[in-house]
Write a protein that holds these residues in place. Structure first.
Motif, PDB file in Angstrom:
ATOM      1  N   ASP A 116      -8.269  -6.071  -1.820  1.00  0.00           N
ATOM      2  CA  ASP A 116      -7.569  -4.783  -1.742  1.00  0.00           C
ATOM      3  C   ASP A 116      -6.501  -4.734  -2.855  1.00  0.00           C
ATOM      4  O   ASP A 116      -5.853  -5.742  -3.134  1.00  0.00           O
ATOM      5  CB  ASP A 116      -6.903  -4.689  -0.363  1.00  0.00           C
ATOM      6  CG  ASP A 116      -5.974  -3.506  -0.268  1.00  0.00           C
ATOM      7  OD1 ASP A 116      -6.479  -2.366  -0.343  1.00  0.00           O
ATOM      8  OD2 ASP A 116      -4.747  -3.705  -0.153  1.00  0.00           O
ATOM      9  N   GLY A 117      -6.388  -3.565  -3.485  1.00  0.00           N
ATOM     10  CA  GLY A 117      -5.380  -3.421  -4.538  1.00  0.00           C
ATOM     11  C   GLY A 117      -5.812  -4.058  -5.850  1.00  0.00           C
ATOM     12  O   GLY A 117      -4.989  -4.474  -6.671  1.00  0.00           O
ATOM     13  N   ASN A 207       2.465   7.496  -2.666  1.00  0.00           N
ATOM     14  CA  ASN A 207       2.310   7.704  -4.110  1.00  0.00           C
ATOM     15  C   ASN A 207       2.779   9.130  -4.427  1.00  0.00           C
ATOM     16  O   ASN A 207       2.024  10.092  -4.278  1.00  0.00           O
ATOM     17  CB  ASN A 207       0.864   7.499  -4.546  1.00  0.00           C
ATOM     18  CG  ASN A 207       0.740   7.584  -6.075  1.00  0.00           C
ATOM     19  OD1 ASN A 207       1.566   8.250  -6.726  1.00  0.00           O
ATOM     20  ND2 ASN A 207      -0.252   6.930  -6.644  1.00  0.00           N
ATOM     21  N   TYR A 210       1.266  12.434  -6.352  1.00  0.00           N
ATOM     22  CA  TYR A 210       0.337  13.438  -5.816  1.00  0.00           C
ATOM     23  C   TYR A 210       1.057  14.514  -4.998  1.00  0.00           C
ATOM     24  O   TYR A 210       0.415  15.271  -4.272  1.00  0.00           O
ATOM     25  CB  TYR A 210      -0.736  12.742  -4.955  1.00  0.00           C
ATOM     26  CG  TYR A 210      -1.510  11.674  -5.691  1.00  0.00           C
ATOM     27  CD1 TYR A 210      -1.733  10.416  -5.115  1.00  0.00           C
ATOM     28  CD2 TYR A 210      -1.993  11.896  -6.978  1.00  0.00           C
ATOM     29  CE1 TYR A 210      -2.419   9.419  -5.797  1.00  0.00           C
ATOM     30  CE2 TYR A 210      -2.680  10.910  -7.671  1.00  0.00           C
ATOM     31  CZ  TYR A 210      -2.895   9.674  -7.085  1.00  0.00           C
ATOM     32  OH  TYR A 210      -3.574   8.686  -7.763  1.00  0.00           O
ATOM     33  N   MET A 245      -2.349  -1.806  -0.372  1.00  0.00           N
ATOM     34  CA  MET A 245      -1.988  -1.564   1.028  1.00  0.00           C
ATOM     35  C   MET A 245      -1.472  -2.846   1.675  1.00  0.00           C
ATOM     36  O   MET A 245      -0.499  -2.809   2.446  1.00  0.00           O
ATOM     37  CB  MET A 245      -3.210  -1.042   1.798  1.00  0.00           C
ATOM     38  CG  MET A 245      -2.903  -0.604   3.197  1.00  0.00           C
ATOM     39  SD  MET A 245      -4.407  -0.089   4.048  1.00  0.00           S
ATOM     40  CE  MET A 245      -3.676   0.813   5.459  1.00  0.00           C
ATOM     41  N   PHE A 259       4.296   3.721   5.876  1.00  0.00           N
ATOM     42  CA  PHE A 259       3.292   3.760   4.814  1.00  0.00           C
ATOM     43  C   PHE A 259       2.488   5.044   4.992  1.00  0.00           C
ATOM     44  O   PHE A 259       2.028   5.349   6.097  1.00  0.00           O
ATOM     45  CB  PHE A 259       2.376   2.542   4.928  1.00  0.00           C
ATOM     46  CG  PHE A 259       1.197   2.561   3.974  1.00  0.00           C
ATOM     47  CD1 PHE A 259      -0.030   3.094   4.357  1.00  0.00           C
ATOM     48  CD2 PHE A 259       1.326   2.070   2.685  1.00  0.00           C
ATOM     49  CE1 PHE A 259      -1.111   3.131   3.477  1.00  0.00           C
ATOM     50  CE2 PHE A 259       0.245   2.084   1.793  1.00  0.00           C
ATOM     51  CZ  PHE A 259      -0.961   2.622   2.194  1.00  0.00           C
ATOM     52  N   TYR A 261      -0.714   7.375   3.314  1.00  0.00           N
ATOM     53  CA  TYR A 261      -1.722   7.837   2.364  1.00  0.00           C
ATOM     54  C   TYR A 261      -2.385   9.040   3.033  1.00  0.00           C
ATOM     55  O   TYR A 261      -3.448   8.911   3.658  1.00  0.00           O
ATOM     56  CB  TYR A 261      -2.737   6.779   1.943  1.00  0.00           C
ATOM     57  CG  TYR A 261      -3.158   7.020   0.502  1.00  0.00           C
ATOM     58  CD1 TYR A 261      -3.782   8.219   0.141  1.00  0.00           C
ATOM     59  CD2 TYR A 261      -2.855   6.129  -0.507  1.00  0.00           C
ATOM     60  CE1 TYR A 261      -4.102   8.495  -1.168  1.00  0.00           C
ATOM     61  CE2 TYR A 261      -3.176   6.390  -1.832  1.00  0.00           C
ATOM     62  CZ  TYR A 261      -3.786   7.583  -2.147  1.00  0.00           C
ATOM     63  OH  TYR A 261      -4.089   7.856  -3.463  1.00  0.00           O
ATOM     64  N   LEU A 276      -8.099   6.060   2.095  1.00  0.00           N
ATOM     65  CA  LEU A 276      -8.316   4.723   2.635  1.00  0.00           C
ATOM     66  C   LEU A 276      -9.451   4.705   3.645  1.00  0.00           C
ATOM     67  O   LEU A 276      -9.722   5.702   4.320  1.00  0.00           O
ATOM     68  CB  LEU A 276      -7.009   4.189   3.242  1.00  0.00           C
ATOM     69  CG  LEU A 276      -5.844   4.140   2.250  1.00  0.00           C
ATOM     70  CD1 LEU A 276      -4.600   3.564   2.883  1.00  0.00           C
ATOM     71  CD2 LEU A 276      -6.220   3.362   0.991  1.00  0.00           C
TER      72      LEU A 276
HETATM   73  P1  P6P Z   1      -3.214   4.832  -5.536  1.00  0.00           P
HETATM   74  C1  P6P Z   1      -5.966   0.179  -3.478  1.00  0.00           C
HETATM   75  O1  P6P Z   1      -6.930   0.770  -4.352  1.00  0.00           O
HETATM   76  C2  P6P Z   1      -5.829   1.100  -2.287  1.00  0.00           C
HETATM   77  O2  P6P Z   1      -7.063   1.224  -1.655  1.00  0.00           O
HETATM   78  C3  P6P Z   1      -4.745   0.601  -1.356  1.00  0.00           C
HETATM   79  O3  P6P Z   1      -4.685  -0.777  -1.317  1.00  0.00           O
HETATM   80  C4  P6P Z   1      -3.475   1.198  -1.941  1.00  0.00           C
HETATM   81  O4  P6P Z   1      -2.466   1.426  -0.972  1.00  0.00           O
HETATM   82  C5  P6P Z   1      -3.968   2.530  -2.515  1.00  0.00           C
HETATM   83  O5  P6P Z   1      -5.375   2.391  -2.742  1.00  0.00           O
HETATM   84  C6  P6P Z   1      -3.306   2.843  -3.829  1.00  0.00           C
HETATM   85  O6  P6P Z   1      -3.771   4.122  -4.204  1.00  0.00           O
HETATM   86  O7  P6P Z   1      -3.807   6.228  -5.458  1.00  0.00           O
HETATM   87  O8  P6P Z   1      -1.718   4.816  -5.462  1.00  0.00           O
HETATM   88  O9  P6P Z   1      -3.738   3.998  -6.691  1.00  0.00           O
END
Ligand code: P6P
Length: 336
Positions: A116-117, A207, A210, A245, A259, A261, A276
């Motif tokens: 992840d990430g 983020n 957006y 994440m 958190f 999204y 996600l």
């Molecule tokens: P953005 C990583 O790709 C992920 O799936 C999560 O781990 C993280 O919180 C999010 O996407 C980050 O997204 O749009 O900020 O790049």
């Protein structure tokens, strides 16, 4: 269980009364081994030749990093032949991975995000592995549909964070425990026996690039946060966004936070229900957060109650300190 106990000792004590403990204990040992291998590769980075793009896309249409593919393979290699798994499913595979004929099938389904990430990997940012374990209580081999279980059906959920320290954090449905990797012994050692999310916080993770696409409840909430002491919430907020994440949720498990999204207008235009994924991001993290006394919600329903439609289903995610998550849920209710 005292600080310094190994993962093995912790599991032996915590699982003594669980049915099928031996198989699940063994599976968690396999997962820990895979995480130790990945931690070593992540830490060695360019020296291990694992940085950069893999030159292909995954089922999500995302560019795969070399380490995405390597991490997926490490988990398959370390678990497919142990007789503990009935099947695997991951972010990196279109469909589930059946246990090869030559191996005995076991009782558990492992659903995971191997890295992840991964967009952080080339810039030495935090990354992690997220895993979710459910049961397959049928004799025949599983099909994709057998993985579509609610978050409440998970028997175990966890992640391994690869950061300044590598930490394995897991729940068996009775609290959350954190283990730090002792690189000298190649062992995960209990360092955070009872992780819990403070009910209140003044730190949000989203983020903000957006913001023009956010829907009204999220726009209103973030506006109220940045309005500070004189605003409707009446306190000054801080912001953090790790880009992984695992990094954000670990911070929230350590010191609180919310958190987010959320679903936004871009996603709706693209026919997506969020960014996600439910099965291997929102559900395992949602179980950890709830087990640690926090709240995990889409804005309209608790994440763990959702009946999945497909392996790679996306959902909006709000999780962390109960007071702030509840506030955002109330803002959603006020806008419906
Ligand atoms: P953005 C990583 O790709 C992920 O799936 C999560 O781990 C993280 O919180 C999010 O996407 C980050 O997204 O749009 O900020 O790049």
């Amino acid at each position: 269980m005292q600080h310094g106990a190994t993962l093995d000792e912790f599991l032996a004590e915590h699982m003594a009364s669980m049915p099928q403990a031996t198989e699940l204990h063994g599976l968690l040992g396999d997962i820990a081994k895979a995480c130790i291998d990945l931690s070593d590769l992540v830490r060695r980075g360019e020296l291990a030749g694992v940085l950069g793009a893999a030159g292909q896309e995954n089922v999500q249409g995302e560019e795969q990093k070399k380490l995405d593919v390597i991490a997926n393979d490490v988990f398959i290699e370390l678990t497919e032949g142990t007789g503990r798994l009935a099947g695997l499913a991951s972010e990196e595979m279109d469909n589930h991975y059946p246990i090869p004929e030559q191996h005995k099938r076991g009782r558990y389904l492992l659903t995971f995000d191997p890295l992840d990430g991964s967009s952080n990997i080339d810039v030495n940012g935090s990354t992690g592995t997220i895993f979710s374990i459910t049961e397959h209580d049928k004799d025949d081999a599983p099909v994709d549909a057998d993985f579509l279980q609610t978050g409440r059906q998970q028997v175990c959920a966890g992640y391994c964070l690869y950061s300044s320290a590598s930490m394995l954090v897991l729940t068996l449905g009775n609290g959350v425990a954190g283990f730090t990797l002792d690189n000298k012994r190649n062992e995960f050692v209990l360092t955070h026996p009872n992780m819990s999310v403070p009910a209140t916080t003044n730190e949000f993770a989203i983020n903000a690039a957006y913001s023009e696409h956010w829907q009204a409840p999220v726009k209103q909430y973030i506006a109220h946060c940045v309005a500070g002491k004189s605003g409707p919430i009446g306190k000054a907020f801080n912001m953090r966004w790790a880009g992984s994440m695992v990094g954000d949720i670990h911070r929230i498990l350590c010191r609180g936070g919310i958190f987010m999204y959320p679903l936004d207008e871009r996603m709706i235009k693209d026919g997506k229900a969020g960014k996600l994924r439910l099965l291997y991001e929102a559900n395992p993290m949602g179980m950890l957060i709830e087990q640690a006394g926090g709240m995990a919600h889409t804005g309209l329903e608790p994440i763990l109650d959702i009946s999945p439609d497909n392996l790679h289903q996306r959902v909006p995610v709000l999780m962390g300190s109960k007071e702030e998550v509840q506030r955002v849920v109330d803002y959603h209710a006020a806008h419906t």
